[in-house]
Write a protein that holds these residues in place. Structure first.
Motif, PDB file in Angstrom:
ATOM      1  N   SER A 128       0.798  -1.708  -0.017  1.00  0.00           N
ATOM      2  CA  SER A 128      -0.130  -0.105  -0.387  1.00  0.00           C
ATOM      3  C   SER A 128       0.721   1.017   0.343  1.00  0.00           C
ATOM      4  N   SER A 129       2.221   1.031   0.747  1.00  0.00           N
ATOM      5  CA  SER A 129       2.968   2.319   0.533  1.00  0.00           C
ATOM      6  C   SER A 129       4.282   1.503   0.343  1.00  0.00           C
TER       7      SER A 129
ATOM      8  N   TRP B 112       1.647   6.642  -6.404  1.00  0.00           N
ATOM      9  CA  TRP B 112       2.210   7.008  -5.308  1.00  0.00           C
ATOM     10  C   TRP B 112       2.542   8.454  -4.973  1.00  0.00           C
ATOM     11  N   LYS B 115       4.328  11.716   0.739  1.00  0.00           N
ATOM     12  CA  LYS B 115       3.645  12.543   1.429  1.00  0.00           C
ATOM     13  C   LYS B 115       4.036  14.169   2.517  1.00  0.00           C
ATOM     14  N   GLU B 133       8.044   8.507   2.290  1.00  0.00           N
ATOM     15  CA  GLU B 133       6.822   8.219   2.624  1.00  0.00           C
ATOM     16  C   GLU B 133       5.791   8.921   1.578  1.00  0.00           C
ATOM     17  N   VAL B 135       1.794   7.973  -0.606  1.00  0.00           N
ATOM     18  CA  VAL B 135       0.634   8.317   0.088  1.00  0.00           C
ATOM     19  C   VAL B 135       0.168   7.772  -1.482  1.00  0.00           C
ATOM     20  N   ASN B 137      -2.013   7.847  -4.973  1.00  0.00           N
ATOM     21  CA  ASN B 137      -3.175   8.738  -5.593  1.00  0.00           C
ATOM     22  C   ASN B 137      -4.480   8.055  -6.062  1.00  0.00           C
TER      23      ASN B 137
END
Lengths: 229, 229
Positions: A128-129, B112, B115, B133, B135, B137
Motif C-alpha cells: 500500500s506504500s 503514489w 507524503k 513516505e 500516499v 494516488n
C-alpha cells in the motif's frame, strides 16, 4: 546555422585551444523499469555555457543528462556530447576527461540513487506504500576538485541550486567542495526559464551579475573564468 | 500542416460528433522544490491516439503530463489540451470531462505521491539516506469506470505498462478496474519508440495487432472502439 556561426566567430577567443568539460541537465535514478527520480533542471544553463565556451574557441566535452536540447554549434566540430542517464554514469563519463582546463559542474546531479532497483515494475498491489532505500551517489564535483588539487587543473566552477540562504549555503559549498568558484541562482525559481541572475561566489567575495538571458550570462562567465586560468 | 490536414480529412469519420477524453504522458510527483518522481512515458502513444481520434471526427480533451510533444492537429479546433503535473492534478482535470463518449487512459500515472513534500530542497547533509513516505494516488481509470457504470459512458480503454505476464496481469486489471477494454504493449520496452505492437484484451478474449507505428496502431484502435459505442 550561418547566423549562429557568424555570431560565434565574432566572440572573443579567450578560451582558444582550451578544453572545457561541462555537465548539464538532470539525472534520472531508476526505481524500477518504468519509474525513477529526477529533478527540474532543463539543461538550458549548461548548454548555454557550452555554446559560450565554443564561441570562445574552446573544445567542449558536454556530458548531458536526459534533456531535450540540441547540441550547440555542433557544426564547428568543437563539441562532443555524451548522453548519460544516472549520476553514476555521469560520474564515470566526467572522470574520463580530467585533462580539461575548466570544469563547469552545471548538471543537477541526484545526491542519492535507489538501493535495490527492481527488475520488474512495482505493482500497486505489492504494497500500500512502498519504501525506498537510498545510497549516496559519488560526488562528481568533489572528485574532480580532488584531481584538480593534485594536477592544478581543471579550474572547477560549481553551481548551486539552493532555494534559500544563497550566500551562506554557497560559501559553505565552496569550502566543502574545495573549489575556487561557485555560481548560484538569485531570485525565484529559474528552472526552465531563459533569463536568470547569478551570484558568483569566490573566496575573495561575492558579486551579482545583471539579470540577463542564459547565453549572455554564460558569455560573461566564460570571460571571467578565462582570466583565472 | 496542409498535408496533415489532407490526410486527416481522408480518414473515416467513425467518431464524428463524439467526445473523446485522453490522458497522455507521465506524471511528476514532487519530493521537494527541485526533485520528483517520474516515469519513462514519452506521451507518444497518447498523442497518437489523440491525432487518430481527431482525424476520425471526434472532439478531443487531451490531458497531458509533462512531455515535449506538440498538440496534434491543433488547427482543426477539435482538440483542447490541458497540461498537468501530478497525478492529483490529472485526476481533477479528468473528472471535469465525464460526459465524454470514450476515455483512453494512456498516461503513465504515478500510483503514489510523496507524503510530506518539502518546502525547501533536501540537503545531502540533512541525512545520509533520506526516507520517503508515500500516499496512494487516486485511481483515475477506476474512478471514471465507476462513473461509466452509472451513466453508461464513457467507454473506458485502459493501458497497461506491464513488464511481465502481460495476459495474466492484463486480464486481472480488466476485472479489477471494471473496464471493457485494456491495451498492453507486447515485446521489449517501447517507451519513447515510434513502433509498437499491442495486445488488445477484452472479456471475450485477446488479440494482437501487427507491429506498426503508433499512429497506425491508434487508427486501428479508434476504428475498433468506434464499433463499441
Amino acid at each position: 546555422e550561418i547566423l549562429e556561426g557568424v555570431i560565434a566567430f565574432f566572440q572573443k577567443k579567450v578560451l582558444a585551444g582550451k578544453k572545457v568539460l561541462i555537465t548539464a541537465g538532470p539525472t534520472y535514478e531508476a526505481i524500477d523499469p518504468v519509474r525513477g527520480i529526477t529533478n527540474k533542471s532543463s539543461g538550458k544553463m549548461g548548454f548555454a555555457i557550452a555554446r559560450a565556451a565554443i564561441e570562445a574557441g574552446a573544445n567542449v566535452q558536454l556530458i548531458a543528462g536526459p534533456c531535450h536540447i540540441n547540441t550547440p554549434l555542433e557544426f564547428t566540430g568543437q563539441v562532443q556530447r555524451i548522453n548519460v542517464t544516472s549520476a553514476q554514469e555521469m560520474h564515470a563519463a566526467v572522470m574520463k576527461h580530467l585533462d580539461a582546463d575548466v570544469f563547469f559542474a552545471v548538471a543537477a546531479v541526484a545526491d542519492w540513487s535507489v538501493k535495490n532497483i527492481k527488475d520488474e515494475k512495482i505493482k500497486k498491489a505489492d504494497s500500500s506504500s512502498p519504501s525506498l532505500e537510498f545510497v549516496i551517489n559519488p560526488d562528481i564535483l568533489a572528485d574532480v576538485a580532488k584531481a584538480a588539487a593534485k594536477n592544478s587543473k581543471p579550474y572547477c566552477v560549481g553551481f548551486a541550486a539552493e532555494t534559500n540562504d544563497l550566500e551562506k549555503h554557497g560559501q559553505e559549498k565552496l569550502v566543502r567542495k574545495n573549489i575556487p568558484m561557485l555560481v548560484a541562482n538569485i531570485g525565484p525559481d529559474t528552472f526552465g526559464l531563459d533569463e536568470n541572475q547569478l551570484l558568483i561566489i569566490e573566496q575573495s567575495g561575492n558579486k551579482k551579475t545583471p539579470k540577463l538571458n542564459k547565453l549572455a550570462l554564460s558569455r560573461e562567465l566564460i570571460q571571467l573564468v578565462s582570466t583565472k586560468i
